[in-house]
Design a protein around this motif. Structure first.
Motif, mmCIF file in Angstrom:
data_model
loop_
_atom_site.group_PDB
_atom_site.id
_atom_site.type_symbol
_atom_site.label_atom_id
_atom_site.label_comp_id
_atom_site.label_asym_id
_atom_site.label_seq_id
_atom_site.Cartn_x
_atom_site.Cartn_y
_atom_site.Cartn_z
ATOM 1 N N THR A 7 0.844 -1.198 0.000
ATOM 2 C CA THR A 7 0.000 0.000 0.000
ATOM 3 C C THR A 7 0.878 1.247 0.000
ATOM 4 O OG1 THR A 7 -0.151 0.033 2.402
ATOM 5 C CG2 THR A 7 -1.888 -1.162 1.211
ATOM 6 N N THR A 8 0.274 2.321 -0.451
ATOM 7 C CA THR A 8 0.969 3.607 -0.547
ATOM 8 C C THR A 8 0.078 4.693 0.024
ATOM 9 O OG1 THR A 8 2.064 2.861 -2.568
ATOM 10 C CG2 THR A 8 2.050 5.228 -2.168
ATOM 11 N N ARG A 9 0.716 5.688 0.643
ATOM 12 C CA ARG A 9 -0.006 6.875 1.106
ATOM 13 C C ARG A 9 -0.044 7.883 -0.031
ATOM 14 N NH1 ARG A 9 -3.470 7.435 4.884
ATOM 15 N NH2 ARG A 9 -2.824 9.489 5.541
ATOM 16 N N TYR A 10 -1.225 8.428 -0.260
ATOM 17 C CA TYR A 10 -1.441 9.410 -1.309
ATOM 18 C C TYR A 10 -2.125 10.649 -0.739
ATOM 19 C CZ TYR A 10 -0.744 5.645 -4.692
ATOM 20 O OH TYR A 10 -0.222 4.623 -5.432
ATOM 21 N N ALA A 11 -2.011 11.722 -1.484
ATOM 22 C CA ALA A 11 -2.822 12.917 -1.214
ATOM 23 C C ALA A 11 -3.669 13.169 -2.446
ATOM 24 C CB ALA A 11 -1.942 14.125 -0.933
ATOM 25 N N ALA A 12 -4.927 13.464 -2.210
ATOM 26 C CA ALA A 12 -5.830 13.912 -3.270
ATOM 27 C C ALA A 12 -5.933 15.421 -3.143
ATOM 28 C CB ALA A 12 -7.208 13.266 -3.123
ATOM 29 N N LEU A 13 -5.721 16.105 -4.244
ATOM 30 C CA LEU A 13 -5.785 17.563 -4.276
ATOM 31 C C LEU A 13 -6.933 17.939 -5.200
ATOM 32 C CD1 LEU A 13 -1.971 18.099 -4.881
ATOM 33 C CD2 LEU A 13 -3.166 18.106 -2.697
ATOM 34 N N LEU A 14 -7.993 18.479 -4.614
ATOM 35 C CA LEU A 14 -9.170 18.864 -5.390
ATOM 36 C C LEU A 14 -9.075 20.346 -5.711
ATOM 37 C CD1 LEU A 14 -11.910 17.000 -3.323
ATOM 38 C CD2 LEU A 14 -10.394 16.108 -5.083
ATOM 39 N N ARG A 15 -9.412 20.684 -6.933
ATOM 40 C CA ARG A 15 -9.282 22.073 -7.380
ATOM 41 C C ARG A 15 -10.625 22.794 -7.298
ATOM 42 N NH1 ARG A 15 -9.644 25.172 -12.130
ATOM 43 N NH2 ARG A 15 -8.071 26.808 -12.154
ATOM 44 N N GLY A 16 -10.617 23.939 -6.623
ATOM 45 C CA GLY A 16 -11.750 24.861 -6.670
ATOM 46 C C GLY A 16 -13.002 24.442 -5.937
ATOM 47 N N ILE A 17 -12.870 23.663 -4.866
ATOM 48 C CA ILE A 17 -14.067 23.324 -4.099
ATOM 49 C C ILE A 17 -14.179 24.236 -2.879
ATOM 50 C CG2 ILE A 17 -14.026 20.918 -4.862
ATOM 51 C CD1 ILE A 17 -13.212 20.279 -1.875
ATOM 52 N N ASN A 18 -15.408 24.382 -2.385
ATOM 53 C CA ASN A 18 -15.688 25.145 -1.167
ATOM 54 C C ASN A 18 -15.149 26.573 -1.223
ATOM 55 O OD1 ASN A 18 -16.862 22.775 -0.221
ATOM 56 N ND2 ASN A 18 -15.027 22.142 0.851
ATOM 57 N N VAL A 19 -15.173 27.163 -2.407
ATOM 58 C CA VAL A 19 -14.715 28.541 -2.584
ATOM 59 C C VAL A 19 -15.932 29.410 -2.855
ATOM 60 C CG1 VAL A 19 -13.276 30.088 -3.949
ATOM 61 C CG2 VAL A 19 -12.496 27.764 -3.501
ATOM 62 N N GLY A 20 -16.165 30.391 -2.005
ATOM 63 C CA GLY A 20 -17.278 31.311 -2.209
ATOM 64 C C GLY A 20 -18.638 30.634 -2.237
ATOM 65 N N GLY A 21 -18.769 29.536 -1.530
ATOM 66 C CA GLY A 21 -20.054 28.850 -1.474
ATOM 67 C C GLY A 21 -20.361 27.978 -2.679
ATOM 68 N N HIS A 22 -19.391 27.824 -3.574
ATOM 69 C CA HIS A 22 -19.608 27.021 -4.772
ATOM 70 C C HIS A 22 -18.912 25.674 -4.646
ATOM 71 C CE1 HIS A 22 -21.345 30.502 -6.728
ATOM 72 N NE2 HIS A 22 -20.298 31.202 -6.330
ATOM 73 N N LYS A 23 -19.449 24.701 -5.359
ATOM 74 C CA LYS A 23 -18.879 23.347 -5.382
ATOM 75 C C LYS A 23 -18.576 22.862 -3.965
ATOM 76 C CE LYS A 23 -17.152 23.312 -10.069
ATOM 77 N NZ LYS A 23 -16.052 22.939 -10.958
ATOM 78 N N LYS A 24 -19.618 22.811 -3.162
ATOM 79 C CA LYS A 24 -19.442 22.399 -1.771
ATOM 80 C C LYS A 24 -19.239 20.894 -1.659
ATOM 81 C CE LYS A 24 -21.983 26.135 0.387
ATOM 82 N NZ LYS A 24 -23.002 26.503 1.350
ATOM 83 N N VAL A 25 -18.128 20.545 -1.030
ATOM 84 C CA VAL A 25 -17.806 19.153 -0.731
ATOM 85 C C VAL A 25 -17.401 19.109 0.745
ATOM 86 C CG1 VAL A 25 -16.318 17.180 -1.228
ATOM 87 C CG2 VAL A 25 -17.024 18.694 -3.091
#
Length: 182
Positions: free
Chosen positions: A2-20
């Motif tokens: 197994t490997t440790r990873y980071a997921a980097l999501l672009r442009g979420i939870n900015v200004g109330g848009h694309k809420k995750v």
């Protein structure tokens, strides 16, 4: 293995848009079969352990799952811990001497070459500077990202076309390294 990873999501939870919500992101990653899931801040940073070794496939899977669950698309990058450590270690700026708001890394989905930026007059933006790394762009912005004219110029579609790009400040860069240690 197994490997440790980071997921980097672009442009979420900015200004109330694309809420995750981060709790839902953690649950989604767990449902996808990953373990030891952690999130950092509300801006789309997650660390997880997976048996898969294919970063692009993991990013594609996560992006599809987010679109199905939340109803909108999100650009995702997935990077392993060793890569994240190498990016931090290769920083061409004196990170230890700077405030975290002054130093940023833009993670890129593919390598870019210096010729892509040849038309950009770097001297016009001094004291701001950037350097290219391995699928990364380092930005020194003394007044912070929000006031950076160079960051604005670098975000022009022509400069990064064909790549997914997402930026993190130095505190987050360091935290992602910590979260992805094996």
């Amino acid at each position: 293995m197994t490997t440790r990873y980071a997921a980097l999501l672009r442009g979420i939870n900015v200004g109330g848009h694309k809420k995750v919500p981060m709790a839902q992101l953690r649950a989604l990653l767990t449902e996808l079969g990953h373990s030891d899931v952690q999130t950092y801040l509300q801006s789309g940073n997650a660390a997880f352990t997976s048996a898969s070794g294919a970063e692009d496939a993991l990013a594609e899977e996560l992006g599809a799952a987010i679109e199905k669950r939340f109803g909108f698309g999100v650009d995702c990058l997935v990077r392993g811990g060793p890569y994240l450590r190498a990016v931090a270690d290769a920083c061409p700026f004196p990170a230890a001497e700077l405030e975290a708001k002054q130093l940023h890394v833009t993670y890129l989905s593919a390598p870019v070459t210096a010729d892509r930026f040849a038309g950009l007059d770097q001297a016009a933006f001094l004291p701001e500077e950037f350097r290219l790394g391995d699928r990364a762009l380092y930005l020194y912005a003394p007044e912070g990202l929000g006031r950076s004219k160079l960051a604005e110029a670098l975000s022009r579609p022509a400069l990064l076309s064909g790549t997914t790009a997402t930026t993190r400040n130095w505190n987050t860069v360091v935290k992602l390294v910590e979260l992805t240690r094996d």
